[in-house]
Enzyme design. Structure first.
Site, short mmCIF file in Angstrom:
data_model
loop_
_atom_site.label_atom_id
_atom_site.label_comp_id
_atom_site.label_asym_id
_atom_site.label_seq_id
_atom_site.Cartn_x
_atom_site.Cartn_y
_atom_site.Cartn_z
N ARG A 1 6.63 -3.67 -7.73
CA ARG A 1 7.76 -3.65 -6.79
C ARG A 1 8.72 -4.79 -7.09
NH1 ARG A 1 6.52 -3.72 -0.40
NH2 ARG A 1 6.30 -5.95 -0.78
N ARG B 1 15.21 -9.24 1.42
CA ARG B 1 15.15 -8.92 -0.01
C ARG B 1 16.52 -8.38 -0.42
NH1 ARG B 1 9.68 -5.67 1.10
NH2 ARG B 1 8.27 -7.43 1.25
N ARG C 1 -0.38 -12.42 -0.27
CA ARG C 1 -0.49 -11.07 0.28
C ARG C 1 -1.80 -10.41 -0.14
NH1 ARG C 1 4.83 -8.71 1.90
NH2 ARG C 1 5.97 -10.60 2.43
N VAL D 1 0.82 -1.22 0.00
CA VAL D 1 0.00 0.00 0.00
C VAL D 1 0.86 1.27 0.00
CG1 VAL D 1 -0.28 0.26 2.53
CG2 VAL D 1 -2.10 0.99 1.00
N1 LIG Z 1 3.06 -7.57 13.94
C1 LIG Z 1 4.10 -7.15 13.26
N2 LIG Z 1 4.03 -6.96 11.95
C2 LIG Z 1 5.11 -6.52 11.27
C3 LIG Z 1 6.33 -6.23 11.95
N3 LIG Z 1 7.22 -5.79 11.04
C4 LIG Z 1 6.59 -5.79 9.85
N4 LIG Z 1 5.32 -6.23 10.00
C5 LIG Z 1 4.27 -6.36 8.98
O1 LIG Z 1 4.50 -7.52 8.24
C6 LIG Z 1 3.94 -7.35 6.97
C7 LIG Z 1 4.92 -7.83 5.93
O2 LIG Z 1 6.06 -7.03 5.95
P1 LIG Z 1 7.18 -7.21 4.83
O3 LIG Z 1 7.54 -8.64 4.73
O4 LIG Z 1 8.26 -6.25 5.10
O5 LIG Z 1 6.41 -6.88 3.48
P2 LIG Z 1 5.80 -5.50 2.92
O6 LIG Z 1 4.86 -4.95 3.95
O7 LIG Z 1 5.11 -5.96 1.70
O8 LIG Z 1 6.93 -4.60 2.63
C8 LIG Z 1 3.58 -5.88 6.84
O9 LIG Z 1 2.17 -5.75 7.06
C9 LIG Z 1 4.30 -5.24 7.98
O10 LIG Z 1 3.61 -4.10 8.48
C10 LIG Z 1 6.37 -6.42 13.36
O11 LIG Z 1 7.35 -6.20 14.04
N5 LIG Z 1 5.24 -6.89 13.96
N1 LIG Z 2 0.68 6.48 -4.03
C1 LIG Z 2 1.39 5.63 -4.76
N2 LIG Z 2 1.18 5.55 -6.07
C2 LIG Z 2 1.88 4.67 -6.83
N3 LIG Z 2 2.82 3.85 -6.35
C3 LIG Z 2 3.07 3.88 -5.02
C4 LIG Z 2 2.36 4.78 -4.17
N4 LIG Z 2 2.82 4.59 -2.94
C5 LIG Z 2 3.76 3.64 -2.98
N5 LIG Z 2 3.91 3.21 -4.23
C6 LIG Z 2 4.80 2.13 -4.71
O1 LIG Z 2 4.17 0.91 -4.32
C7 LIG Z 2 5.16 -0.07 -4.02
C8 LIG Z 2 4.88 -0.62 -2.64
O2 LIG Z 2 5.16 0.40 -1.69
P1 LIG Z 2 5.82 0.04 -0.29
O3 LIG Z 2 6.15 1.33 0.36
O4 LIG Z 2 6.92 -0.93 -0.49
O5 LIG Z 2 4.59 -0.67 0.40
P2 LIG Z 2 4.47 -1.41 1.80
O6 LIG Z 2 5.63 -0.98 2.63
O7 LIG Z 2 3.19 -0.96 2.34
O8 LIG Z 2 4.51 -2.87 1.51
C9 LIG Z 2 6.50 0.60 -4.14
O9 LIG Z 2 7.10 0.25 -5.38
C10 LIG Z 2 6.18 2.10 -4.10
O10 LIG Z 2 7.09 2.85 -4.84
#
Ligand SMILES: Nc1nc2c(ncn2[C@@H]2O[C@H](COP(=O)(O)OP(=O)(O)O)[C@@H](O)[C@H]2O)c(=O)[nH]1
Ligand SMILES: Nc1ncnc2c1ncn2[C@@H]1O[C@H](COP(=O)(O)OP(=O)(O)O)[C@@H](O)[C@H]1O
Length: 442
Positions: A310, A217, A321, A188
């Site tokens: 991404r 990653r 997801r 998001v």
């Molecule tokens: N409960 C919990 N959730 C976490 C924590 N760190 C990351 N997350 C959540 O885990 C989910 C997956 O994170 P990540 O693998 O980094 O993927 P991304 O959110 O797609 O970048 C996301 O919803 C994060 O907000 C944590 O310390 N505790």
């Molecule tokens: N408002 C937006 N419009 C278009 N792309 C976005 C926007 N916000 C974030 N992105 C892109 O969406 C992808 C996911 O964002 P990210 O910050 O990694 O999401 P999250 O941390 O919630 O998993 C990234 O490639 C980012 O550059």
């Protein structure tokens, strides 16, 4: 007649006692005292050491008698003995409890970050549930500690562990700003928004680095984006009470350690947590007073496009997801956990809304609090207590020259506590402190 015989009996007893007093009484009392001492020492020798402190009659719950490296305090019918080596190693200050109701010594389960073994300390009982420890000759950031003996947290943990429990908490001057919890479905834009905030206000925000069992990653660094951890290690740390919250997300374990949040607060910054909805719910139920923000995508289709663009997940992971996203959005909007919901359609607009919510738009914020400094205690001091003030009488030659050599610790507005830090300590020099020394405490 009966009365006469009773009086005669009393008379004989008194005479007998008077006769005994010179020699017989000594023969009678001395072995009793000796046996009591031996029984008392036996506890110590069974613990592997001789008594190094004396129990004192505590007045109004205050007043500990340090002797050698140990101090003791009575909380209810237990005597907490602090000092010497820790049970597991010689690196930390140890704690043992004498239960007066059973007459037994107990080695408790010790939670929280423990203070390192030191050359000596003073201790003061506060509020009948925690003992404040002032460590001699330690670093300014490391000299005030709290041993929680009967706080709410300790009571809960006692039930959980089924053993006697104590918990350490480091004392910190001043208070921390409310942490910011940010949640939302994967892709998001949480990370993107947080990065923008940290880049624009580097001295104001600090990121809580979570632990995770997922693989890093390509661009992710251990200790910066996450602490990448083995599941078995993380599970043990969770059991040991080191986590503020944890959750299983998309098949991996994620968690916020207490240390991650406290380290940001220690640096004087406002902590940002990027955690899922389950984690946000746990934080909400904890004692951490935070702001809760949920980020929504404009549409599910847009969310899928961002995730795919991404390019960090496999097809299988993306599908997982997306499946989880629907439930997360539903919960984010309706659970009542989140005080604020932001839609991330246009990134710049969403960022402006986030800043507004945090009171940051317009001119650069000026209310940023400097990081609270430690307390600079000389190694020689004595400690006393008046109401909510702990008075530290400094005995260094440097301070003897000063017109007054008293430091006061105000403990009336303590916040937090184990398993995190105890904040809200207020430290000041008493009135006629020389200017130079006053500066030291500011
Ligand atoms: N409960 C919990 N959730 C976490 C924590 N760190 C990351 N997350 C959540 O885990 C989910 C997956 O994170 P990540 O693998 O980094 O993927 P991304 O959110 O797609 O970048 C996301 O919803 C994060 O907000 C944590 O310390 N505790
Ligand atoms: N408002 C937006 N419009 C278009 N792309 C976005 C926007 N916000 C974030 N992105 C892109 O969406 C992808 C996911 O964002 P990210 O910050 O990694 O999401 P999250 O941390 O919630 O998993 C990234 O490639 C980012 O550059």
């Amino acid at each position: 007649m009966i009365f006469f015989f009773q009086m005669r009996l009393v008379y004989i007893c008194v005479l007998d006692l008077r006769n005994m007093f010179s020699f017989d009484l000594i023969i009678f009392i001395f072995p009793c005292v000796l046996i009591r001492r031996i029984l008392y020492w036996r506890h110590w020798f069974s613990m592997g050491e001789a008594p190094a402190f004396c129990f004192d009659n505590l007045q109004n719950g205050f007043g500990l008698k340090p002797k050698g490296l140990e101090t003791s305090a009575d909380v209810g019918d237990k005597t907490f003995v602090i000092g010497g080596a820790d049970n597991d190693s010689t690196s930390y200050i140890g704690v043992k409890i004498y239960d007066k109701s059973t007459g037994k010594w107990v080695i408790p389960t010790v939670l929280g970050t423990k203070p390192k073994a030191c050359k000596g300390h003073s201790a003061i009982l506060l509020n009948e549930d925690r003992i404040m420890i002032i460590i001699r000759g330690s670093t300014p950031d490391d000299c005030i500690w709290f041993l929680e003996a009967d706080t709410k947290y300790v009571k809960e943990q006692r039930k959980f562990w089924g053993t006697e429990v104590v918990a350490w908490s480091r004392g910190v001057r001043g208070d921390a700003e409310k942490p910011v919890v940010i949640s939302g479905p994967s892709g998001v834009g949480k990370g993107t928004l947080i990065n923008m905030l940290m880049k624009e206000f580097p001295s104001m925000f600090g990121f809580s680095v979570s632990h995770t069992t997922r693989a890093p990653r390509g661009n992710e660094k251990n200790g910066v984006h996450y602490h990448f951890t083995d599941r078995s290690v993380m599970e043990k740390d969770i059991k040991d009470g080191k986590f503020l919250e944890f959750a299983s997300v998309h098949g991996n374990l994620y968690g916020t350690s207490i240390e991650a949040v406290e380290a940001v607060a220690d640096s004087g910054k406002r902590c940002i947590l990027d955690i899922d909805v389950q984690g946000a719910r746990s934080v909400r139920a904890s004692s951490l007073d935070a702001i809760f923000i949920f980020i929504c995508p404009p549409t599910m289709r847009e969310l899928e496009e961002r995730l795919r663009a991404r390019g960090t997940e496999t097809e299988e992971q993306i599908l997982k997801r997306l499946r989880n996203a629907e439930a997360e959005i539903e919960q984010g909007k309706s659970s009542g956990i989140f005080g604020h919901i932001l839609y991330n359609d246009n990134l710049e607009e969403c960022y402006e809304n986030l800043k507004e919510l945090l009171g940051l738009n317009g001119s650069a914020p000026t209310n940023h609090k400097p990081s609270p400094k430690g307390i600079d205690l000389p190694s020689n001091h004595s400690v006393s207590k008046i109401d909510n003030k702990i008075l530290i009488n400094c005995e260094t030659p440097e301070l003897e020259k000063a017109s007054k050599n008293l430091i006061a610790l105000d403990v009336s507005s303590l916040k937090g506590g184990a398993p995190g830090r105890t904040r809200g300590l207020n430290v000041y020099a008493l009135d006629s402190f020389s200017d130079g020394l006053n500066e030291k405490l500011s």
